[in-house]
Design a protein around this motif. Structure first.
Motif, PDB file in Angstrom:
ATOM      1  N   PRO A  76      43.064  52.350  85.953  1.00  0.00           N
ATOM      2  CA  PRO A  76      44.483  52.185  85.365  1.00  0.00           C
ATOM      3  C   PRO A  76      45.331  52.379  86.329  1.00  0.00           C
ATOM      4  O   PRO A  76      46.701  52.142  86.228  1.00  0.00           O
ATOM      5  N   GLY A  78      46.057  53.228  88.994  1.00  0.00           N
ATOM      6  CA  GLY A  78      46.732  53.055  90.438  1.00  0.00           C
ATOM      7  C   GLY A  78      45.939  53.414  91.768  1.00  0.00           C
ATOM      8  O   GLY A  78      46.791  52.985  92.984  1.00  0.00           O
ATOM      9  N   GLN A  82      41.956  46.466  91.255  1.00  0.00           N
ATOM     10  CA  GLN A  82      41.227  45.679  90.727  1.00  0.00           C
ATOM     11  C   GLN A  82      41.217  44.876  91.944  1.00  0.00           C
ATOM     12  O   GLN A  82      41.546  44.986  92.399  1.00  0.00           O
ATOM     13  N   HIS A 137      43.684  45.957  81.750  1.00  0.00           N
ATOM     14  CA  HIS A 137      43.581  46.152  83.172  1.00  0.00           C
ATOM     15  C   HIS A 137      45.596  47.555  82.907  1.00  0.00           C
ATOM     16  O   HIS A 137      46.221  47.372  81.125  1.00  0.00           O
ATOM     17  N   GLY A 138      45.281  48.161  83.802  1.00  0.00           N
ATOM     18  CA  GLY A 138      46.910  49.103  83.987  1.00  0.00           C
ATOM     19  C   GLY A 138      48.587  48.166  84.240  1.00  0.00           C
ATOM     20  O   GLY A 138      48.572  47.237  84.673  1.00  0.00           O
ATOM     21  N   LYS A 139      48.757  48.336  82.205  1.00  0.00           N
ATOM     22  CA  LYS A 139      49.917  47.356  82.371  1.00  0.00           C
ATOM     23  C   LYS A 139      51.019  48.770  82.161  1.00  0.00           C
ATOM     24  O   LYS A 139      51.043  49.747  81.844  1.00  0.00           O
ATOM     25  N   HIS A 183      46.743  46.188  88.407  1.00  0.00           N
ATOM     26  CA  HIS A 183      47.069  47.695  87.415  1.00  0.00           C
ATOM     27  C   HIS A 183      48.627  47.378  88.278  1.00  0.00           C
ATOM     28  O   HIS A 183      48.903  47.674  88.780  1.00  0.00           O
ATOM     29  N   SER A 226      52.237  42.468  86.542  1.00  0.00           N
ATOM     30  CA  SER A 226      50.333  42.892  85.992  1.00  0.00           C
ATOM     31  C   SER A 226      50.222  42.679  84.254  1.00  0.00           C
ATOM     32  O   SER A 226      49.453  42.306  83.578  1.00  0.00           O
TER      33      SER A 226
END
Length: 243
Positions: A76, A78, A82, A137-139, A183, A226
């Motif tokens: 996440p 970065g 992914q 996932h990273g948002k 991400h 994202s």
């Protein structure tokens, strides 16, 4: 022998050693007038012609899973993208570019170099493409997330949608990547590097589009991207959780 290579590579990660060998030689890039973004040559083309074997690809992916996680979810923060569900065409091109020195990635190069031939490139790409895309996932997490996503949606639909699709599905035969489930911090970093000329294997068509965006606009676009999901491609919701 393959298991020994994987074990050695994982040991290097544990020791904090980024380089398992010399970096790939530079061979031009987007700054060169002779640069061809998707030249139909080299091991990339050989790999694209081959049918990937997912079972063999799963074994080859073990060394990748140390950074990108066994699920292909990446990180996440970065640092590692992914990969799950990514098109084989995109995966093969990026791995081949790193191996050939056309994309600068000194962290990944030693591990990409453990893939032995075009068949193994095809195998690992086939395995990764078959993984479901994680929903977690990273948002973008700012207090103004709703506003940024709305701004990003407007910008995305003007110039990004044609290539990356309504749901971030990309276009496999044109080498346009899946961005759904990616991400936020990775998207922002890559778009900034492409805009600023630091991604040497960038698509010139994308460079022309993205170079006019300022930092605030890239934040908004990344926030929206994202937030995207691909129906039928995302992983099933975990018990007790909603998608």
């Amino acid at each position: 022998m393959k298991k020994l290579i994987i074990a050695a590579s994982l040991s290097l990660i544990a020791l904090g050693v980024a380089h398992a060998g010399p970096p790939a030689p530079h061979q031009g890039g987007i700054e060169s007038k002779d640069y061809k973004w998707n030249a139909q040559e080299g091991e990339k083309i050989e790999a694209l012609k081959l049918k990937g074997d997912k079972k063999r690809g799963q074994e080859a992916y073990e060394v990748c899973g140390a950074c990108h996680l066994p699920s292909g979810a990446g990180r996440p923060d970065g640092t590692f993208p992914q990969l799950a569900g990514q098109h084989t065409t995109v995966l093969i091109k990026q791995m081949a570019d790193i191996r050939a020195g056309l994309r600068d990635n000194p962290t990944m190069y030693p591990f990409a170099a453990t893939l032995t031939d075009p068949q193994e490139l095809a195998d690992v790409a086939s395995y990764i493409e078959g993984l479901c895309i994680p929903t977690d996932h990273g948002k973008y997490e700012g207090a103004d997330a709703s506003l940024q996503i709305a701004k990003g949606k407007e910008l995305y639909e003007k110039e990004c949608l044609e290539c990356h699709g309504k749901n971030g599905e990309g276009v496999k035969d044109k080498f346009y990547p899946v961005i759904a489930g990616q991400h936020y911090k990775y998207l922002l970093r890559q778009m900034t590097e492409i805009r600023d000329g630091h991604r040497r294997n960038a698509n010139p068509d994308m460079v022309k589009i993205i170079k006019k965006y300022n930092n605030e606009q890239l934040v908004a676009i990344s926030a929206y991207q994202s937030s995207m999901t691909m129906p039928g491609s995302m992983c099933a919701a975990k018990p007790g959780k909603k998608k």
